[in-house]
Motif scaffolding. Structure first.
Motif, PDB file in Angstrom:
ATOM      1  N   THR A 164       8.849 -92.741  35.952  1.00 36.18           N
ATOM      2  CA  THR A 164       7.662 -93.447  36.429  1.00 36.18           C
ATOM      3  C   THR A 164       7.985 -94.937  36.545  1.00 36.18           C
ATOM      4  O   THR A 164       8.138 -95.461  37.637  1.00 36.18           O
ATOM      5  CB  THR A 164       6.470 -93.212  35.492  1.00 36.18           C
ATOM      6  N   GLN A 185      13.458 -88.559  40.518  1.00 35.91           N
ATOM      7  CA  GLN A 185      13.073 -88.564  41.928  1.00 35.91           C
ATOM      8  C   GLN A 185      14.313 -88.386  42.797  1.00 35.91           C
ATOM      9  O   GLN A 185      15.201 -89.241  42.828  1.00 35.91           O
ATOM     10  CB  GLN A 185      12.364 -89.867  42.283  1.00 35.91           C
ATOM     11  N   GLN A 228       8.544 -86.539  45.037  1.00 37.37           N
ATOM     12  CA  GLN A 228       7.555 -87.612  45.185  1.00 37.37           C
ATOM     13  C   GLN A 228       6.764 -87.406  46.480  1.00 37.37           C
ATOM     14  O   GLN A 228       6.842 -86.349  47.101  1.00 37.37           O
ATOM     15  CB  GLN A 228       8.205 -88.990  45.151  1.00 37.37           C
ATOM     16  N   GLY A 281       4.130 -91.878  50.717  1.00 39.30           N
ATOM     17  CA  GLY A 281       3.834 -93.288  50.522  1.00 39.30           C
ATOM     18  C   GLY A 281       4.727 -93.933  49.481  1.00 39.30           C
ATOM     19  O   GLY A 281       5.170 -95.086  49.635  1.00 39.30           O
ATOM     20  N   GLN A 282       5.013 -93.217  48.396  1.00 44.69           N
ATOM     21  CA  GLN A 282       5.875 -93.758  47.342  1.00 44.69           C
ATOM     22  C   GLN A 282       7.316 -93.910  47.829  1.00 44.69           C
ATOM     23  O   GLN A 282       7.966 -94.928  47.573  1.00 44.69           O
ATOM     24  CB  GLN A 282       5.824 -92.840  46.120  1.00 44.69           C
ATOM     25  N   ILE A 283       7.810 -92.881  48.513  1.00 47.69           N
ATOM     26  CA  ILE A 283       9.191 -92.931  48.976  1.00 47.69           C
ATOM     27  C   ILE A 283       9.397 -94.070  49.977  1.00 47.69           C
ATOM     28  O   ILE A 283      10.356 -94.837  49.891  1.00 47.69           O
ATOM     29  CB  ILE A 283       9.592 -91.580  49.615  1.00 47.69           C
ATOM     30  N   ARG A 308       7.182 -96.745  50.748  1.00 47.85           N
ATOM     31  CA  ARG A 308       6.631 -98.069  50.493  1.00 47.85           C
ATOM     32  C   ARG A 308       6.976 -98.630  49.118  1.00 47.85           C
ATOM     33  O   ARG A 308       6.895 -99.850  48.922  1.00 47.85           O
ATOM     34  CB  ARG A 308       5.118 -98.029  50.689  1.00 47.85           C
ATOM     35  N   ARG A 309       7.339 -97.771  48.152  1.00 50.51           N
ATOM     36  CA  ARG A 309       7.793 -98.278  46.852  1.00 50.51           C
ATOM     37  C   ARG A 309       9.311 -98.356  46.794  1.00 50.51           C
ATOM     38  O   ARG A 309       9.875 -99.287  46.222  1.00 50.51           O
ATOM     39  CB  ARG A 309       7.256 -97.411  45.705  1.00 50.51           C
ATOM     40  N   PHE A 310       9.981 -97.343  47.367  1.00 53.12           N
ATOM     41  CA  PHE A 310      11.439 -97.281  47.282  1.00 53.12           C
ATOM     42  C   PHE A 310      12.141 -97.705  48.571  1.00 53.12           C
ATOM     43  O   PHE A 310      13.358 -97.896  48.576  1.00 53.12           O
ATOM     44  CB  PHE A 310      11.880 -95.862  46.902  1.00 53.12           C
ATOM     45  N   TRP A 327      11.456 -90.767  54.749  1.00 57.96           N
ATOM     46  CA  TRP A 327      10.738 -89.550  54.363  1.00 57.96           C
ATOM     47  C   TRP A 327      10.917 -88.482  55.429  1.00 57.96           C
ATOM     48  O   TRP A 327      10.998 -88.773  56.623  1.00 57.96           O
ATOM     49  CB  TRP A 327       9.253 -89.843  54.192  1.00 57.96           C
ATOM     50  N   THR A 383      -5.351 -86.724  45.696  1.00 55.77           N
ATOM     51  CA  THR A 383      -4.295 -86.470  46.678  1.00 55.77           C
ATOM     52  C   THR A 383      -4.726 -85.357  47.621  1.00 55.77           C
ATOM     53  O   THR A 383      -5.014 -84.243  47.180  1.00 55.77           O
ATOM     54  CB  THR A 383      -2.985 -86.072  45.964  1.00 55.77           C
TER      55      THR A 383
END
Length: 345
Positions: A35, A61, A92, A95-97, A99-101, A105, A249
């Protein structure tokens, strides 16, 4: 039934003492999520300060690392721990893949199939000394020079078993087809597991022509426990928040549908996109809490877990109690470990 506990990854300095206590209490393993921290760092410390405990990423991840990068991390930890790693992998969400990483995708189940096969091809290259030549739909690997090739694992130490995190049918079928275990999402009810997850595990196994004898199912719900009723009440509110968070979600609507609560899921999603996070737990009733979670004090939680998870789970996770509360949890820990795990076949 196997019982794991979660390590305190927010403070690496606390891990040696925590893992020694977990081993002394008789837990079967420790798990580390990905996390806010790298799980392989915490598990390396756990390996150094334990001799028996299984060490699991729950989960690492996958799509933020290449298959070869993941292969190196798992291979090293499997060697260092003497073969005690379970490599839990998760996809994951988009959006996380992105925009965070900052990673690309694509459809997760086909990509995860390719990812696992590519990673195993790398392991085979290292272990057998054969050329690397993996040609998949997402990953193409054909370079592994001698100075980039680690020594094979010692005799008797296998490749790390893979546990795939799964919620929806495609990923659950893939777990049954390719992996040794599945880590069901905590956002799951018993109805959902029985009606959706288990049938898809069996479909995946049938597609591969393999048996699920010995296959491990971990998770599939939440646990709210503590030393006192007040502790349990606080844990219930955390569960209420978690149900609201995960339940917002859109792709998890099928979980809500099993209990006729799909309208709640839609409303939670609408609230999430307008940043009304603080209001969302109010939609989660006590009935929902007890449907998603096993709830009880340390003395009660063993029986409560068996009532909630006993029909499908072979592995569950309990919190590591404070030293002064260890004796309260021990009977429940032993009760679960002595319970016969259900058969998946």
């Amino acid at each position: 039934m196997k019982v794991e506990t979660v390590l305190p990854v927010d403070d690496l300095a606390a891990i040696p003492a925590a893992v020694r206590r977990a081993e002394a209490l008789g837990f079967d393993g420790v798990v580390v999520p990905e996390t806010a921290h790298n799980p392989f760092v915490a598990l390396t410390l756990a390996a150094e300060h334990s001799t028996r405990l299984r060490l699991a990423t729950a989960v690492a991840q996958a799509f933020v690392r290449s298959p070869t990068t993941m292969a190196y991390a798992a291979f090293d930890l499997q060697r260092f721990s003497g073969g005690r790693l379970q490599l839990g992998l998760g996809s994951q969400v988009k959006g996380q893949i992105e925009r965070r990483f900052g990673m690309p995708w694509s459809a997760p189940a086909p990509r995860m199939r390719d990812y696992i096969q590519a990673m195993r091809a790398v392991w085979d290259c290292w272990q057998q000394g054969t050329p690397l030549n993996y040609q998949g739909s997402h990953y193409r690997l054909n370079v592994m020079t001698p100075n980039h090739r680690p020594k094979p694992l010692p005799e008797g130490i296998p490749f790390p078993p893979i546990a795939l995190a799964a919620v929806l049918p495609h990923m659950t079928r893939l777990a049954g087809e390719l992996c040794q275990a599945v880590r069901l999402h905590s956002f799951a009810t018993e109805r959902y597991v029985q009606a959706v997850a288990l049938p898809n595990l069996r479909k995946g196994a049938a597609r591969a022509g393999r048996s699920l004898d010995g296959f491990e199912i971990a998770g599939g719900g939440m646990i709210a426990t503590g030393a006192t009723e007040a502790d349990v009440a606080r844990a219930v509110e955390q569960v209420r928040w978690s149900i609201a968070f995960y339940g917002s979600t859109r792709t998890y609507t099928s979980v809500w549908e099993q209990d006729g609560w799909q309208d709640v899921g839609r409303e939670l999603h609408e609230m999430s996109v307008t940043n009304r996070w603080a209001e969302m737990p109010r939609l989660i009733t006590d009935e929902m809490v007890h449907t998603f979670a096993a709830v009880g004090t340390y003395e009660q939680i063993g029986d409560k877990v068996l009532e909630r998870f006993g029909s499908f789970a072979t592995t569950v996770t309990l919190p590591l109690p404070a030293p002064e509360h260890e004796k309260l949890l021990l009977p429940s820990l032993r009760r679960l470990q002595e319970a016969k795990a259900p058969q998946v076949v």
